[in-house]
Design an enzyme around this catalytic site. Structure first.
Site, PDB file in Angstrom:
ATOM      1  N   LYS A  85      28.907  39.617  25.448  1.00  0.00           N
ATOM      2  CA  LYS A  85      29.917  39.650  26.482  1.00  0.00           C
ATOM      3  C   LYS A  85      30.879  38.506  26.405  1.00  0.00           C
ATOM      4  O   LYS A  85      30.132  37.275  26.004  1.00  0.00           O
ATOM      5  CB  LYS A  85      29.053  39.971  27.892  1.00  0.00           C
ATOM      6  CG  LYS A  85      30.194  40.097  29.087  1.00  0.00           C
ATOM      7  CD  LYS A  85      29.583  40.384  30.384  1.00  0.00           C
ATOM      8  CE  LYS A  85      30.446  40.818  31.626  1.00  0.00           C
ATOM      9  NZ  LYS A  85      29.657  40.430  32.817  1.00  0.00           N
ATOM     10  N   SER A 160      30.572  44.946  35.353  1.00  0.00           N
ATOM     11  CA  SER A 160      31.695  44.214  34.606  1.00  0.00           C
ATOM     12  C   SER A 160      31.150  44.105  32.879  1.00  0.00           C
ATOM     13  O   SER A 160      32.049  44.175  32.138  1.00  0.00           O
ATOM     14  CB  SER A 160      31.954  42.949  34.987  1.00  0.00           C
ATOM     15  OG  SER A 160      30.912  42.120  34.738  1.00  0.00           O
ATOM     16  N   SER A 184      26.449  43.988  37.625  1.00  0.00           N
ATOM     17  CA  SER A 184      27.234  44.018  36.255  1.00  0.00           C
ATOM     18  C   SER A 184      26.692  44.342  34.934  1.00  0.00           C
ATOM     19  O   SER A 184      27.185  44.810  33.849  1.00  0.00           O
ATOM     20  CB  SER A 184      27.996  42.803  36.029  1.00  0.00           C
ATOM     21  OG  SER A 184      29.311  42.827  36.989  1.00  0.00           O
TER      22      SER A 184
END
Ligand SMILES: [Zn+2]
Lengths: 501, 491
Positions: A85, A160, A184
């Site tokens: 990420k 996210s 997330s």
């Protein structure tokens, strides 16, 4: 055992790849090349990656092959490609957290989690898309454009960590790192049909992960099965001298994950979760219920538990998380790194801060900075931040009490399946309510995972089941998750909107 | 107006001390002065994305030592907080400090001498990180640069209660606090370089009435500045109040060139720091055993040393205070007394003589030379001998001054230079025959004065000694000359 290595390399899971590379069935370079090729073919539609590190990934894979050729024993993730990420630092790669304000910033160091993956001989292939600074549930709040759900390209992947979830789902990488502040990791895993784990707070070092809300953030793995999550967690877990909030914690089991015996497993269903009506898709509720019935049939005991303060968790979360974020994001001011607004000689430094931040942060991030600043302001601190901290302590105590009665709390990860792109961007409150099942694990620092269960009865979209465990009980909830996925084998399913691997 | 009996000043000081740890408070970077800009830095003290603070245990130990020396209660649990504000030299946009749960509470500091002795209460002591430095005009177009070498240097903030009432007390408070900090080895106490910084909260009121509105004074980097700034501020506020005005609560900077305090921009007075607990650090726990250990390891404190020196050697308060100001100074002094080996120092005048000699003659030369005290320390043995020669008159005042000046301005080691300078000044004439001849010459030259002496004006003996010295080019043994003059005149 030859058929273990049959099929396209991109369909292999991490343990298969590590064995193949370790035993010389194929090279790390071939594994990396296969994934890079698939990224080149598929990612233009999915847009899971912000940055693909082709040359250095191949070089890293070659170095692993060279070490094997010299007779060295390779690590537990030998040659396994990993997608990281964008929130998490990888030395030499951009680290923008999908924000314009970090445009041009290159991380000078590896996050501890990344360094541990490298030490286990994993290969970082690139940085994945996300909601800006982790703030969002759809990966639409990215300065670099949205990621598309591999099950339906017109839909969001969740967020996210939407890029990491989509990458794992679309077989662009067998494993990925996400960060989880209020769901997330788990929510995009649920919406993309993969597994994701948020470890106990402190189990995995946060060093190198851009802080959104420091007391809630955890780095965790995303993969295509609970067993893979366990394998990666074994690599990531442990005290890090660079993170004062990390802990050694009770040891995880060594060796591969073994399914729990469902006879005697007690699963608690909070009445507050069952009572959620607003935004709850009945198809999701029905499939979760069907899974619980299967589990009961297999011998698990399903009990109702009462955790009254779960009803206050969204309100509590949005005060604590935004308050911490308002301070954590203060360093992005355009002075030392990242993007600076054009500066006229007449402008004061305060005006430069204001214009750099107004231009650099997206609308959702600005909204949360304002909320958090307000919650900490003189005259409002007691009513907001202090009150929320008290609620948090009490909620934690209630969850601990509930978990003393059962092995895990169980329920849907998200009240909805993946929704169409753009459908909720104008309704921040509706978006915040999507976190209703996931945020309590962050508030209480508890481990929680999401695993795919029966698909939606009408849309066929993935649905995630969440298991929430006692502190440090990752292995327990992972082994229950493995038992659940063994119970629902079904045919191996690949996302339908992209070419199968 | 300061003298007006109706108005009384109330002064409280906040002192920031940079701790002498090897590394910064939240990372492993070196703490030191003089490195090229932005070289003693890392992701943590630069505030880079994803970096996290880890508390330096040495800084905690120093805070505990300081708290114990000041009679504070060390808190078993204290909490770090974020103090939020934007400034270019503050990399994270917040300073990690301690808010309502600091590491030390309570305590006191004894100041003043004799009748003016007073106990000033300490409110609290807390740990925090220093900011970097803005360097104005360093860019090619005169832009401001930021040097973050200092960012993350551990600071101890010692907050005093408003127990002081005069500028002199304020200066004495800082002097005594500084002495304690340097004796504990936790701070090098350099006001000019800013390793010790002092802010003053000043208000005035009429006794019996509520306290006045206070102003905070910053930018005072010497004792003199502290005295002058506080005196100015008291006078300014009194003036305003006497004329019926009101004091505006604000932060003011001391401008030493103009000799006045000036308000900071009003915007900087309107900060809401939005303190909240620092989530990256766990609450700081100090074990009772650690505190007990630290208490045992406390060194002799300045007030105790002064008392001992005054009691044992009969030093005056002023001399004792001067010696104890610097640990190296008093340690060297006591080491030299032991080396000097006078059989019974308590009964001897040597310790007091030597201390006075150091504080007056040697100190004057040292201050002019700008050499480190370590040079003096290394030459104490030679100075010990020199001091005794001077005291016994084998060295005139003039010669001593000359020897010291020469030695201190030489580039060589002070001890060697002293010996060389002493030799160059020439051996003292103490040969009795040579002295007798010189005395005879002088007596022959001044018959009138001889008559006056013999007529009973014995006080003019000094005149003869001076004249003999002159004949000898200042190199005579004054004590012997005095004896010989008396002998010759009374024959
Ligand atoms: Zn550093």
């Amino acid at each position: 055992m030859a058929d273990e290595f049959s099929g396209a390399i991109t369909t292999w899971d991490a343990s298969t790849i590590a064995r193949a590379v370790g035993e010389g069935v194929c090279t790390a370079e071939a594994v990396t090349a296969a994934h890079l090729q698939r990224i080149a073919a598929i990612d233009p539609q999915v847009q899971a990656f912000i940055h693909v590190d082709t040359s250095r990934a191949l070089a890293a894979a070659q170095a692993i092959d060279a070490r094997r050729a010299r007779g060295e024993k390779l690590g537990p993730l030998a040659g396994v490609p990993v997608a990281v990420k964008d929130q998490i630092a990888v030395a030499g790669l951009p680290q923008t957290a999908a924000s314009k304000i970090l445009q041009g910033y290159i991380a000078p160091y590896d996050a501890t989690a990344v360094a541990l993956l490298r030490a286990a001989d994993a290969v970082v292939i690139g940085k994945t898309n996300q909601d800006e600074f982790g703030m969002g549930s759809s990966t639409e709040n990215s300065a670099w454009g949205p990621t598309h759900n591999p099950w339906d390209l017109q839909r969001i992947p969740g967020g996210s960590s939407g890029g990491s979830a989509a990458a794992v789902a679309a077989a662009l990488a067998p494993i990925a790192l996400g960060t989880d502040t209020g769901g997330s990791i788990r929510q995009p895993a649920a919406l993309c049909g993969v597994s994701g784990l948020k470890p106990t707070y402190g189990r995995v070092s946060r060093y190198g992960a851009i802080a959104f809300a420091s007391s809630l953030d955890q780095i965790g793995p995303m993969a295509r099965s609970p067993a893979e999550l366990a394998l990666v967690l074994q690599v990531l877990a442990g005290l890090d001298p660079r993170d004062a909030t990390s802990e050694q914690g009770p040891a995880l089991a060594s060796g591969p994950l073994i399914a729990a015996d469902l006879q005697g497993v007690r699963l608690g269903v909070p009445v507050q979760w069952r009572g959620v009506r607003e935004g709850q898709d009945p198809g999701v509720a029905a499939q979760v219920q069907a899974t619980l019935v299967q589990l009961a049939t297999a011998g698990a005991k399903i009990v109702e538990v009462d955790v009254p303060l779960l009803d206050a968790s969204v309100a509590c979360y949005y005060v604590v998380a935004t308050a911490e974020a308002s301070a954590n994001l203060a360093r992005y001011d355009g002075i030392r790194f990242g993007r600076r607004a054009a500066w006229t000689a007449q402008a004061t430094v305060d005006e430069l801060y204001a214009s750099s931040r107004a231009q650099g942060f997206g609308a959702e991030v600005q909204r949360r900075i304002l909320l958090g600043t307000y919650a900490l302001s003189s005259g409002y601190y007691d009513a907001f931040y202090k009150k929320a901290s008290q609620v948090r302590r009490l909620l934690t105590a209630q969850l601990h009490a509930a978990l003393a009665q059962c092995d895990a709390l169980v329920g849907p990860t998200s009240p909805q399946c993946a929704w169409p792109l753009g459908a909720r961007t104008q309704e921040p409150m509706a978006m915040y309510l999507m976190d209703i099942f996931t945020i309590s694990a962050n508030l209480a620092g508890l481990p929680a995972l999401s695993l795919p269960v029966l698909p939606h009865p009408t849309s066929g979209l993935p649905i995630g089941l969440q298991l929430l465990g006692a502190p440090w009980a990752e292995w327990r909830i992972l082994s229950i998750a493995k038992a659940i996925s063994d119970l629902q084998p079904g045919p191996q399913r690949w996302p339908t909107a992209v070419e199968a691997p | 107006m300061t003298g007006s009996p109706t108005w009384q000043a109330v002064i409280g000081l906040e002192v920031h001390a940079q701790l002498r740890t090897q590394t910064k408070i939240f990372c492993g970077c070196a703490v030191r002065f003089g490195s090229p800009a932005n070289t003693d830095v890392c992701p943590v003290c630069l505030g880079l994305p994803g970096a996290l603070p880890v508390l330096n245990a040495a800084a905690v130990q120093m805070a505990v030592r300081t708290g114990l020396a000041l009679g504070c209660t060390i808190q078993a649990v204290s909490v770090f907080s974020r103090k939020n504000y934007f400034y270019p030299d503050l990399p994270k946009g917040y300073q990690i400090s301690q808010g309502d749960q600091p590491i030390c509470l309570g305590g006191q500091l004894q100041i003043g001498r004799g009748d003016h002795a007073k106990s000033a209460r300490i409110e609290r002591i807390h740990l925090e990180e220093d900011a970097g430095k803005s360097l104005h005009g360093v860019g090619p177009g005169g832009q401001t640069g930021v040097d973050l070498n200092r960012a993350g240097t551990p600071l101890l903030e010692i907050v005093g209660k408003p127990d002081l009432s005069t500028p002199q007390e304020a200066a004495e408070y800082v002097e005594e606090l500084r002495a304690i900090l340097v004796h504990l080895g936790v701070c090098d106490g350099n006001l000019e370089q800013g390793s010790l910084r002092c802010d003053a909260n000043v208000s005035v009121h009429r006794p019996g009435e509520p306290l006045g509105i206070r102003c905070e004074i910053k930018n005072m980097n010497s004792y003199r500045n502290i005295r002058d700034a506080v005196a100015y501020e008291i006078e300014r506020q009194t003036e305003v109040l006497v004329h019926g005005g009101v004091i505006v609560q604000q932060t003011r900077l001391w401008n030493p060139d103009q000799g006045r305090t000036e308000p900071m921009r009003s915007k900087e007075n309107a900060n809401d720091y939005r303190y909240f607990p620092e989530p990256d650090l766990m609450p700081l726990r100090v074990q009772a055993a650690e505190i007990a250990l630290a208490r045992q390891a406390l060194p002799e404190l300045p007030s105790e040393i002064r008392q001992r020196l005054q009691g044992d050697y009969g030093l005056s308060e002023g001399v004792a205070r001067w010696l104890v100001e610097e640990p190296q100074r008093v340690r060297g002094y006591e080491r030299q007394l032991a080396l000097g080996g006078a059989a019974d120092l308590g009964a001897s005048e040597l310790p007091s003589m030597f201390a006075n000699f150091l504080m007056s003659q040697v100190n004057a030369a040292w201050v002019r030379s700008q050499r480190p005290w370590a040079d003096v320390d290394a030459a104490l043995d030679t100075l010990w001998t020199l001091g005794q020669q001077w005291r016994e008159g084998q060295l005139s005042n003039k010669m001593l001054a000359q020897v010291l000046t020469q030695a201190f301005t030489s580039l060589n080691s002070l001890g060697d230079s002293l010996k060389t300078a002493q030799a160059a000044a020439g051996a003292v004439v103490s040969d009795v025959q040579a002295l007798r001849e010189a005395v005879a010459t002088v007596i022959g030259n001044f018959p009138k004065e001889v008559e006056r002496y013999r007529g009973g004006q014995v006080q003019i003996a000094g005149f003869f000694v001076g004249q003999v010295m002159r004949v000898l080019g200042g190199k005579g043994d004054a004590k012997r000359i005095g004896m010989l003059v008396h002998e010759a005149l009374t024959q």
